[in-house]
Design an enzyme around this catalytic site. Structure first.
Site, PDB file in Angstrom:
ATOM      1  CG  ASP A 169       1.998   4.284  16.268  1.00 24.06           C
ATOM      2  OD1 ASP A 169       0.950   4.613  15.688  1.00 24.06           O
ATOM      3  OD2 ASP A 169       2.348   4.758  17.367  1.00 24.06           O
ATOM      4  CG  ASN A 212      -6.772   0.136  17.292  1.00 22.82           C
ATOM      5  OD1 ASN A 212      -6.060  -0.698  16.772  1.00 22.82           O
ATOM      6  ND2 ASN A 212      -6.266   1.237  17.838  1.00 22.82           N
TER       7      ASN A 212
END
Ligand code: V07
Length: 256
Positions: free
Chosen positions: A36, A84
């Site tokens: 991340d 995503n």
């Protein structure tokens, strides 16, 4: 297949002036990472998000080298989650090119280092060129017997568990399995990670302290490390320091 090394030698890693001393006898077998902070890394520099993903891929290469060098057996990287797809179309298109970029620039080194590429997740919905790059990377490294570099692509753990339950129900219906024989081991056999050892360590970078639908079943007994460092800033040394943190926790509890 995934035996622990039983050496007493230590690995020394230079970190500026410091020396990181890792104990070879307690290297985690399986490390999983939520990579991340790519978007934030780019934003901090006034760059588009895709520049962060590109730099993130360099961090993938660095961490792969370090993990293989210290004898980690499986490195699972969360490259693309089922959530995503909600991102802007342009960003998704860029992300879907990364596997072939990676293939073109890194497969010779993976072969040289005896690293095998594998994947978990639903591959079918990915663009054809992405699937082809992934398949080629897996094919060209399938004889390699060293570390497994496992990409989670279009992966979601709740979907994985749903699929496992559907398959178990089908096998019960077809009398291949009796309900009373369903144990934790049975469930593990139906997960996408059935061929991999337990996850010893889960790392999430960029300060978020959530699991975000990654390997829910598999992290039942894992150590968790949440680091403030943004993924593109992770170097070999920083990764080694995270492994040292794992070992320091493990030394305290391992003998009990
Ligand atoms: C992706 C780079 C790392 C930061 C986080 C997200 C962006 C490597 C791959 C990859 C996947 C399969 C393969 C070879 C390489 C990748 C995506 C995104 C979608 F066979 N990095 N990376 N795939 N990022």
């Amino acid at each position: 297949m995934f035996k622990r090394l039983n050496q007493v030698a230590k690995i020394f890693v230079h970190k500026k002036q410091d020396l990181i001393q890792l104990d070879v006898s307690s290297i985690p077998l399986h490390v999983a990472i939520i990579m991340d902070g790519n978007g934030r890394w780019a934003k901090n520099r006034g760059l588009p998000r895709i520049a962060g993903h590109k730099e993130g891929m360099n961090a993938v290469k660095k961490v792969t080298r370090a993990a293989s060098e210290i004898g980690i057996k499986v490195l699972t990287l969360y490259a693309f989650s089922t959530e995503n797809w909600k991102r802007p179309q342009e960003e998704i298109q860029f992300l879907m090119k990364l596997p072939s970029d990676f293939f073109d620039t890194f497969v010779p080194e993976l072969v040289e280092k005896n690293i095998r590429v594998m994947s978990i997740g639903e591959i079918d919905p990915l663009p054809l060129h992405t699937k082809e790059a992934l398949t080629r990377a897996c094919e060209q490294t399938k004889q390699n017997t060293g570390m497994v570099l496992n990409f989670a692509l279009n992966y979601g753990s709740q979907d994985e568990i749903c699929k496992a339950v559907q398959q178990i129900a089908q096998d019960v219906e077809q009398k291949k399995l009796h309900p009373k024989d369903i144990s934790r081991d049975t469930i593990e056999d139906y997960l996408m990670t059935h061929h991999l050892p337990d996850v010893d360590l889960l790392i999430r970078t960029s300060g978020e302290k959530r699991i975000s639908n990654f390997l829910l079943w598999q992290i039942a007994y894992s150590e968790l490390i949440f680091s403030e460092i943004l993924w593109p800033d992770v170097s070999e040394e920083i990764f080694m320091a995270m492994i040292l943190e794992y070992q320091n926790r493990h030394r305290r509890f391992g003998g009990l």
